[in-house]
Design a protein around this motif. Sequence first.
Motif, PDB file in Angstrom:
ATOM      1  N   ILE A 208       0.880  -1.371   0.103  1.00  0.00           N
ATOM      2  CA  ILE A 208      -0.357   0.141  -0.252  1.00  0.00           C
ATOM      3  C   ILE A 208       1.064   1.170   0.285  1.00  0.00           C
ATOM      4  O   ILE A 208       0.613   2.002  -1.155  1.00  0.00           O
ATOM      5  N   GLU A 209       1.693   1.148   0.480  1.00  0.00           N
ATOM      6  CA  GLU A 209       2.576   2.111   0.694  1.00  0.00           C
ATOM      7  C   GLU A 209       3.188   2.812  -0.919  1.00  0.00           C
ATOM      8  O   GLU A 209       3.449   2.853  -0.933  1.00  0.00           O
ATOM      9  N   PHE A 210       3.976   1.524  -1.794  1.00  0.00           N
ATOM     10  CA  PHE A 210       4.142   1.847  -2.857  1.00  0.00           C
ATOM     11  C   PHE A 210       2.937   2.329  -3.392  1.00  0.00           C
ATOM     12  O   PHE A 210       3.180   3.323  -4.466  1.00  0.00           O
ATOM     13  N   LEU A 211       1.652   1.967  -3.403  1.00  0.00           N
ATOM     14  CA  LEU A 211       0.873   2.716  -3.869  1.00  0.00           C
ATOM     15  C   LEU A 211       0.524   3.884  -3.993  1.00  0.00           C
ATOM     16  O   LEU A 211       0.690   4.878  -4.820  1.00  0.00           O
ATOM     17  N   SER A 212       0.690   4.201  -3.076  1.00  0.00           N
ATOM     18  CA  SER A 212       0.251   5.558  -2.084  1.00  0.00           C
ATOM     19  C   SER A 212       1.390   6.567  -2.482  1.00  0.00           C
ATOM     20  O   SER A 212       0.990   7.576  -3.171  1.00  0.00           O
ATOM     21  N   GLN A 213       2.992   6.168  -3.013  1.00  0.00           N
ATOM     22  CA  GLN A 213       4.266   6.625  -3.505  1.00  0.00           C
ATOM     23  C   GLN A 213       4.157   7.116  -4.814  1.00  0.00           C
ATOM     24  O   GLN A 213       4.800   7.822  -5.113  1.00  0.00           O
ATOM     25  N   ASN A 214       2.897   5.935  -5.365  1.00  0.00           N
ATOM     26  CA  ASN A 214       3.659   6.240  -7.370  1.00  0.00           C
ATOM     27  C   ASN A 214       1.969   6.170  -7.567  1.00  0.00           C
ATOM     28  O   ASN A 214       1.641   5.020  -7.806  1.00  0.00           O
ATOM     29  N   PRO A 215       1.516   7.543  -7.370  1.00  0.00           N
ATOM     30  CA  PRO A 215      -0.268   7.490  -7.450  1.00  0.00           C
ATOM     31  C   PRO A 215      -0.194   6.791  -9.210  1.00  0.00           C
ATOM     32  O   PRO A 215      -1.597   6.843 -10.319  1.00  0.00           O
ATOM     33  N   GLU A 216       0.490   7.268 -10.488  1.00  0.00           N
ATOM     34  CA  GLU A 216       0.090   6.457 -11.452  1.00  0.00           C
ATOM     35  C   GLU A 216       0.221   5.060 -11.831  1.00  0.00           C
ATOM     36  O   GLU A 216       0.110   4.301 -12.965  1.00  0.00           O
ATOM     37  N   VAL A 217       0.312   4.074 -10.246  1.00  0.00           N
ATOM     38  CA  VAL A 217       0.194   2.512 -10.608  1.00  0.00           C
ATOM     39  C   VAL A 217      -0.764   2.573 -10.299  1.00  0.00           C
ATOM     40  O   VAL A 217      -1.476   2.783  -9.304  1.00  0.00           O
ATOM     41  N   ALA A 218      -1.783   1.642 -11.114  1.00  0.00           N
ATOM     42  CA  ALA A 218      -2.725   0.747 -10.329  1.00  0.00           C
ATOM     43  C   ALA A 218      -2.663  -0.120  -9.968  1.00  0.00           C
ATOM     44  O   ALA A 218      -3.683  -0.614  -8.653  1.00  0.00           O
ATOM     45  N   SER A 219      -2.375  -1.057  -9.638  1.00  0.00           N
ATOM     46  CA  SER A 219      -1.815  -2.246  -9.558  1.00  0.00           C
ATOM     47  C   SER A 219      -0.716  -2.713  -8.686  1.00  0.00           C
ATOM     48  O   SER A 219       0.459  -2.591  -9.650  1.00  0.00           O
ATOM     49  N   VAL A 220      -0.229  -3.599  -7.730  1.00  0.00           N
ATOM     50  CA  VAL A 220       1.479  -4.317  -7.420  1.00  0.00           C
ATOM     51  C   VAL A 220       1.574  -5.823  -6.683  1.00  0.00           C
ATOM     52  O   VAL A 220      -0.255  -5.973  -5.986  1.00  0.00           O
ATOM     53  N   GLN A 221       2.666  -6.396  -7.341  1.00  0.00           N
ATOM     54  CA  GLN A 221       2.104  -7.516  -6.629  1.00  0.00           C
ATOM     55  C   GLN A 221       3.398  -7.853  -6.033  1.00  0.00           C
ATOM     56  O   GLN A 221       4.338  -7.456  -6.577  1.00  0.00           O
TER      57      GLN A 221
END
Length: 333
Positions: free
Chosen positions: A101-114
Amino acid sequence: MQAAAIVILNYNGKKMLERFLPSVLSNSIFPIIVADNASTDDSIEFLKSHYPQIQLLHLAENTGFAGGYNKALRQLEGEYEYYILLNSDVEVTQGWDKGLIEFLSQNPEVASVQPKITSAQIAGLFDYAGAGGGFLDDLGYPYCRGRIFDSIEEDMGQYDDTITVDWSSGACMAIRASDFHDHGGFDDRFFAHMEEIDLCWRIRSSGRKIYYLGSVEVRHLGGGTLARNSPKKTMLNFRNSLLMLHKNLPKSRFLKVYATRLILDLLAMLVFVGKGKLGDAKAILKAHIGFFNLKNMYNRHSMASNLPSGSNKNIKSILWHYYAKGKKQFTML
């Protein structure tokens, strides 16, 4: 609005919940929600008696991974900024959810991460589902860093990086709620298998990004609901691959790809017959019949033509690299 929820879809998975839920509870900071896909075992009774703090969502019928998550997340829409979709047969590590969740919050252009997904069966190996990040070839065959077809690599830290990928694994994927709902969620027709690849294709066609985060690791058992050697799994994978291509490729491109897939899938049938796996051979035939029965039940996504290859890696045929050239590891491609 709350930050995130861990949503576990359950179907007759009491044994998986008994084994893996303790690790999720002890290693997570976000609330856990179990959406039950009309289980007929005593999963619900087990959860109520042992984990009364976990929120339960009761779904009226089993509509598979795709339909089950769609129904569950519609109930949660507007309550959370992010969802973490987690299989019931996954063991997590300390801080795993916070890291995603920190990765998503710090990278607004990213929709999903695994995260990095390793095996819960054999320590030190990558898992079949997602492994070190997933890609698609031009014919719609998925493959991963760490796993190409049945060749699975040992995890030696070679994929502890952070990279853009074509899709995030449904075994464990964090996704912005807005991206999930704005892009229509999973395709209900798929029932199970490859629905996350299709969704990620549609998300990327709108200019959003999908990432792999190798600094976070989870361990996946696999086959918790449907065994990996099941003919039904074979049918779903072949059928859903065709459905994905049909809806996401321009018509002229799809017709060319389908002609090639017919030949390759026929060869796959012959290989299964030669191995005595008649159930799998029949499953491929059922997949094509199922594809024609379902292909017109969904309007094509107009933005999909922005990504004619559907991939960041630009591999025309992973089958050719694997079987003809003997390239059985990602680093060889």
